[in-house]
Design a protein around this motif. Structure first.
Motif, PDB file in Angstrom:
ATOM      1  N   GLN A 174      -0.508  11.740   6.208  1.00 34.12           N
ATOM      2  CA  GLN A 174      -0.021  12.694   4.928  1.00 34.12           C
ATOM      3  C   GLN A 174       1.165  13.287   5.014  1.00 34.12           C
ATOM      4  N   LEU A 192      12.237   2.106  -1.386  1.00 36.06           N
ATOM      5  CA  LEU A 192      11.246   2.827  -0.504  1.00 36.06           C
ATOM      6  C   LEU A 192      11.493   2.615   0.913  1.00 36.06           C
ATOM      7  N   ALA A 251      -1.300   1.698   3.535  1.00 37.03           N
ATOM      8  CA  ALA A 251      -1.002   0.278   3.189  1.00 37.03           C
ATOM      9  C   ALA A 251       0.225  -0.317   3.788  1.00 37.03           C
ATOM     10  N   ASP A 283       7.315  11.537  -0.714  1.00 37.20           N
ATOM     11  CA  ASP A 283       6.814  11.774  -2.093  1.00 37.20           C
ATOM     12  C   ASP A 283       6.087  10.692  -2.524  1.00 37.20           C
ATOM     13  N   VAL A 284       5.149  10.149  -1.612  1.00 38.51           N
ATOM     14  CA  VAL A 284       4.371   9.060  -2.010  1.00 38.51           C
ATOM     15  C   VAL A 284       2.799   9.328  -1.692  1.00 38.51           C
ATOM     16  N   SER A 285       1.765   8.698  -2.098  1.00 41.30           N
ATOM     17  CA  SER A 285       0.490   8.911  -1.813  1.00 41.30           C
ATOM     18  C   SER A 285       0.116   8.699  -0.049  1.00 41.30           C
ATOM     19  N   GLN A 335      -2.220   6.787   0.363  1.00 41.44           N
ATOM     20  CA  GLN A 335      -2.535   5.450   0.741  1.00 41.44           C
ATOM     21  C   GLN A 335      -1.425   4.415   0.893  1.00 41.44           C
ATOM     22  N   SER A 336      -0.353   4.897   0.207  1.00 33.98           N
ATOM     23  CA  SER A 336       0.857   4.042   0.214  1.00 33.98           C
ATOM     24  C   SER A 336       1.273   4.109   1.462  1.00 33.98           C
ATOM     25  N   ALA A 365       3.821  11.087   3.994  1.00 36.60           N
ATOM     26  CA  ALA A 365       3.595  10.541   2.584  1.00 36.60           C
ATOM     27  C   ALA A 365       4.355  11.908   1.844  1.00 36.60           C
ATOM     28  N   HIS A 366       3.955  13.051   2.229  1.00 35.08           N
ATOM     29  CA  HIS A 366       4.552  14.247   1.686  1.00 35.08           C
ATOM     30  C   HIS A 366       6.427  14.209   1.677  1.00 35.08           C
ATOM     31  N   LYS A 412      -0.707  -3.958   4.751  1.00 33.93           N
ATOM     32  CA  LYS A 412      -1.171  -4.576   3.447  1.00 33.93           C
ATOM     33  C   LYS A 412      -0.274  -4.734   2.415  1.00 33.93           C
ATOM     34  N   TYR A 413       0.849  -3.768   2.317  1.00 34.18           N
ATOM     35  CA  TYR A 413       1.898  -3.603   1.262  1.00 34.18           C
ATOM     36  C   TYR A 413       3.010  -3.545   1.679  1.00 34.18           C
ATOM     37  N   ASP A 414       4.242  -4.387   1.406  1.00 36.58           N
ATOM     38  CA  ASP A 414       5.596  -4.389   1.843  1.00 36.58           C
ATOM     39  C   ASP A 414       6.256  -3.453   0.870  1.00 36.58           C
ATOM     40  N   PRO A 415       7.053  -2.599   1.204  1.00 36.66           N
ATOM     41  CA  PRO A 415       7.510  -1.805   0.229  1.00 36.66           C
ATOM     42  C   PRO A 415       8.750  -2.198  -0.503  1.00 36.66           C
ATOM     43  N   SER A 416       9.242  -1.515  -1.622  1.00 40.02           N
ATOM     44  CA  SER A 416      10.305  -2.170  -2.183  1.00 40.02           C
ATOM     45  C   SER A 416      11.501  -1.835  -1.437  1.00 40.02           C
TER      46      SER A 416
END
Lengths: 63, 136
Positions: free
Chosen positions: A17, A44, A32, A24-26, A28-29, A20-21, A37-41
């Motif tokens: 958290q 980001l 992930a 400025d993303v969630s 969950q992001s 994330a703060h 599970k997720y590759d950022p742009s």
């Protein structure tokens, strides 16, 4: 893509958290991205690098 | 926080759209069945519930445009892909079955229902594969 987010967070005693703060993303992001599970742009990924004060390649590793 | 604002606007837009849908649906059924309304007034009575559903699509589209969190946005887009694939596949197959008189006719608004079912399935798949289901 592998990354060192969890280690880098732990070194700074940041929760998901907290990170994330700062980004400025969630939460969950962050979760992930951290678990691969997720590759950022690229924008980001640069923000993540800026938050940790490191180069992108010091955080994200080739598989 | 910037992440929460689009979700709040989505909830408001969806709520307004669903209120329009429910109220116009009840009013239309009442006026046609109980008051036996006929003539040109049937046009707005028939259009309003459909516009309520259009509002729900608009709310989802705006949620995608306004969500700044790229991971959450990807979750919603994946849901939309599942929804569109399921609804279009079902409509195509059913249409040909209907054309050959193998199945009964289904009113077209049920394809919107199929779309929302696919949207829900997309959320479930997101939860299973990515561990998160977004905000809607």
């Amino acid at each position: 893509m592998k990354n060192r987010l969890k280690v880098l967070r732990a070194e700074r005693d940041w929760s998901q958290q907290d990170l994330a703060h700062r980004l400025d993303v969630s939460r969950q992001s962050v979760n992930a991205i951290e678990t691969g599970k997720y590759d950022p742009s690229l924008p980001l990924a640069f923000r993540i690098a800026d938050v940790f004060g490191l180069a992108i390649e010091a955080i994200f590793l080739r598989d | 926080m910037a992440v929460a604002r689009p979700a709040r606007r989505y909830a408001i837009r969806l709520g307004v759209s669903m209120a329009l849908y429910v109220v116009s649906m009840i009013a239309g059924v009442y006026l046609v069945r109980q008051q036996h309304v006929t003539g040109p007034i049937l046009w707005p009575l028939a259009l309003l519930p459909g516009l309520g559903i259009v509002g729900a699509f608009y709310a989802i589209g705006m949620l995608i445009l306004e969500t700044t969190d790229e991971f959450l946005r990807m979750l919603i887009v994946r849901q939309v892909i599942y929804a569109s694939g399921l609804a279009m596949a079902a409509a195509s197959i059913w249409g040909f079955l209907e054309n050959f008189e193998l199945v009964a006719h289904i009113p077209a608004f049920y394809w919107a229902v199929a779309w929302f079912a696919g949207f829900g399935i997309g959320g479930f798949v997101n939860r299973l594969t990515l561990g998160a289901s977004g905000r809607c």
